[in-house]
Design an enzyme around this catalytic site. Structure first.
Site, PDB file in Angstrom:
ATOM      1  N   PRO A  97     169.094 -14.306  59.399  1.00  0.00           N
ATOM      2  CA  PRO A  97     169.022 -13.526  60.640  1.00  0.00           C
ATOM      3  C   PRO A  97     170.354 -13.485  61.383  1.00  0.00           C
ATOM      4  CG  PRO A  97     167.209 -15.108  60.510  1.00  0.00           C
ATOM      5  CD  PRO A  97     168.165 -15.462  59.419  1.00  0.00           C
ATOM      6  N   GLU A 124     163.843 -24.606  57.648  1.00  0.00           N
ATOM      7  CA  GLU A 124     164.546 -24.191  58.876  1.00  0.00           C
ATOM      8  C   GLU A 124     165.919 -23.626  58.568  1.00  0.00           C
ATOM      9  OE1 GLU A 124     161.361 -24.496  60.243  1.00  0.00           O
ATOM     10  OE2 GLU A 124     162.880 -23.859  61.687  1.00  0.00           O
ATOM     11  N   ARG A 162     169.921   0.867  42.988  1.00  0.00           N
ATOM     12  CA  ARG A 162     169.634   2.305  42.958  1.00  0.00           C
ATOM     13  C   ARG A 162     170.884   3.138  43.209  1.00  0.00           C
ATOM     14  NH1 ARG A 162     169.144   5.035  47.562  1.00  0.00           N
ATOM     15  NH2 ARG A 162     167.765   6.615  46.645  1.00  0.00           N
ATOM     16  N   ASP A 177     172.782  12.696  46.735  1.00  0.00           N
ATOM     17  CA  ASP A 177     174.026  13.436  46.951  1.00  0.00           C
ATOM     18  C   ASP A 177     174.481  13.256  48.396  1.00  0.00           C
ATOM     19  OD1 ASP A 177     172.001  16.311  46.980  1.00  0.00           O
ATOM     20  OD2 ASP A 177     172.967  15.409  48.707  1.00  0.00           O
TER      21      ASP A 177
HETATM   22  C1  LIG Z   1     161.147 -20.351  60.015  1.00  0.00           C
HETATM   23  N1  LIG Z   1     162.485 -20.169  59.467  1.00  0.00           N
HETATM   24  C2  LIG Z   1     162.452 -19.752  58.076  1.00  0.00           C
HETATM   25  C3  LIG Z   1     163.855 -19.696  57.489  1.00  0.00           C
HETATM   26  N2  LIG Z   1     164.704 -18.870  58.318  1.00  0.00           N
HETATM   27  C4  LIG Z   1     165.989 -18.698  57.773  1.00  0.00           C
HETATM   28  C5  LIG Z   1     167.087 -19.294  58.371  1.00  0.00           C
HETATM   29  C6  LIG Z   1     168.341 -19.120  57.829  1.00  0.00           C
HETATM   30  C7  LIG Z   1     168.508 -18.359  56.685  1.00  0.00           C
HETATM   31  C8  LIG Z   1     167.423 -17.750  56.063  1.00  0.00           C
HETATM   32  C9  LIG Z   1     166.156 -17.913  56.600  1.00  0.00           C
HETATM   33  C10 LIG Z   1     165.009 -17.245  55.912  1.00  0.00           C
HETATM   34  N3  LIG Z   1     164.455 -16.235  56.794  1.00  0.00           N
HETATM   35  C11 LIG Z   1     165.059 -15.029  57.010  1.00  0.00           C
HETATM   36  C12 LIG Z   1     166.116 -14.592  56.241  1.00  0.00           C
HETATM   37  C13 LIG Z   1     166.675 -13.341  56.533  1.00  0.00           C
HETATM   38  C14 LIG Z   1     166.146 -12.589  57.565  1.00  0.00           C
HETATM   39  C15 LIG Z   1     166.718 -11.241  57.874  1.00  0.00           C
HETATM   40  N4  LIG Z   1     166.459 -10.730  59.086  1.00  0.00           N
HETATM   41  O1  LIG Z   1     167.396 -10.640  57.024  1.00  0.00           O
HETATM   42  C16 LIG Z   1     165.094 -13.078  58.296  1.00  0.00           C
HETATM   43  N5  LIG Z   1     164.551 -14.271  58.003  1.00  0.00           N
HETATM   44  C17 LIG Z   1     164.688 -19.142  59.730  1.00  0.00           C
HETATM   45  C18 LIG Z   1     163.275 -19.222  60.254  1.00  0.00           C
END
Ligand SMILES: CN1CCN(c2ccccc2CNc2ccc(C(N)=O)cn2)CC1
Length: 254
Positions: A97, A124, A162, A177
């Protein structure tokens, strides 16, 4: 193109390895998707890949050691596959995220890599020392939280595959295209001619390809303007598209 995914749930990746256009790309060996499970790089009897967080707090954190060995092995395999395994040609990408939001333009940029090593977080998250040591790029699908990085990794791989040359081949769809990049797609219709009392726009039955292309482009423009004014603001027409837009503007004036 070579993809290595580092994940404790390798079975999830059957979704793109075994179905549709991505599955065909794997079958035809245009793409390799290798799943590497960090559990295979643990040394204890419990095959630990997670531990309690320093500083306390809920949940668990993925340990650096098994992930570092998995990434090193992925690099070896990428090299065997023929990749130049530096961050310019085969980056380690962390789906999180906190990453840069994925867009069609960044996807197209990624089609030039020899390969990618995708790191899928669970729990986490991952020990920061692993991230600072190995991760070249963090990528996010958008501002929402998922239970793991596997689905984002599959979305990223699908969007890149793709766009690779000669993947879409003869069923190359119009959105390939340049006209569509930056615009929303036009409506699509197929048999039967009547559905729920609705027919098909006459122009699409005319066989007049220039008029059909114009109608489709006009649909893309109006849909982008009404549904995504932000995209419309950012849209920079090609010379060809500018001519079409002028013709559309004139037609509106009549
Ligand atoms: C409860 N925790 C689960 C693990 N998570 C976490 C934390 C760090 C990295 C990956 C994750 C995997 N989660 C993702 C991954 C990507 C996206 C996105 N927006 O691309 C949303 N979420 C944090 C929250």
């Amino acid at each position: 193109m070579y993809f290595a995914v580092i994940s404790i749930f390798p079975e999830m990746f059957a979704t793109i390895r075994e179905f549709g256009i991505t599955g065909r790309a794997v079958t035809q060996e245009q793409v390799t998707i290798e799943c590497i499970n960090p559990r295979d790089y643990t040394t204890d009897n419990y095959r630990r890949i997670d531990e309690r967080p320093y500083g306390g707090g809920p949940g668990m954190v993925m340990m650096a050691e098994p992930l570092s060995k998995a990434i090193e092995d992925a690099r070896l395999r990428a090299k065997e596959y023929g990749c130049r395994v530096d961050s310019e040609h085969c980056p380690v990408i962390y789906m999180s995220p906190q990453g840069q939001t994925l867009s069609e333009s960044s996807v197209v940029g990624m089609t030039y890599y020899d390969g990618m090593i995708l790191l899928c977080g669970r729990y986490e998250g991952i020990d920061e020392r692993l991230l600072s040591q190995y991760v070249d790029m963090e990528v996010s699908l958008g501002d929402y939280v998922l239970t793991g990085g596997e689905l984002p990794a599959m979305v990223l791989m699908d969007s890149v595959i793709r766009r690779l040359p000669d993947i879409m081949g003869d069923d190359k769809s119009a959105e390939q295209d340049s006209f569509v990049d930056g615009l929303l797609d036009c409506p699509h219709y197929t048999k039967p001619h009547e559905f729920a009392g609705m027919a098909v726009p006459e122009v699409l039955l005319s066989g007049h390809h220039a008029n059909i292309a114009k109608w489709r482009f006009a649909q893309q423009v109006s849909r982008t303007q009404t549904r995504r004014p932000d995209l419309w603001q950012a849209f920079t027409p090609t010379v060809e598209q500018a001519k079409w837009l002028e013709a559309l503007a004139k037609a509106d004036k009549k």
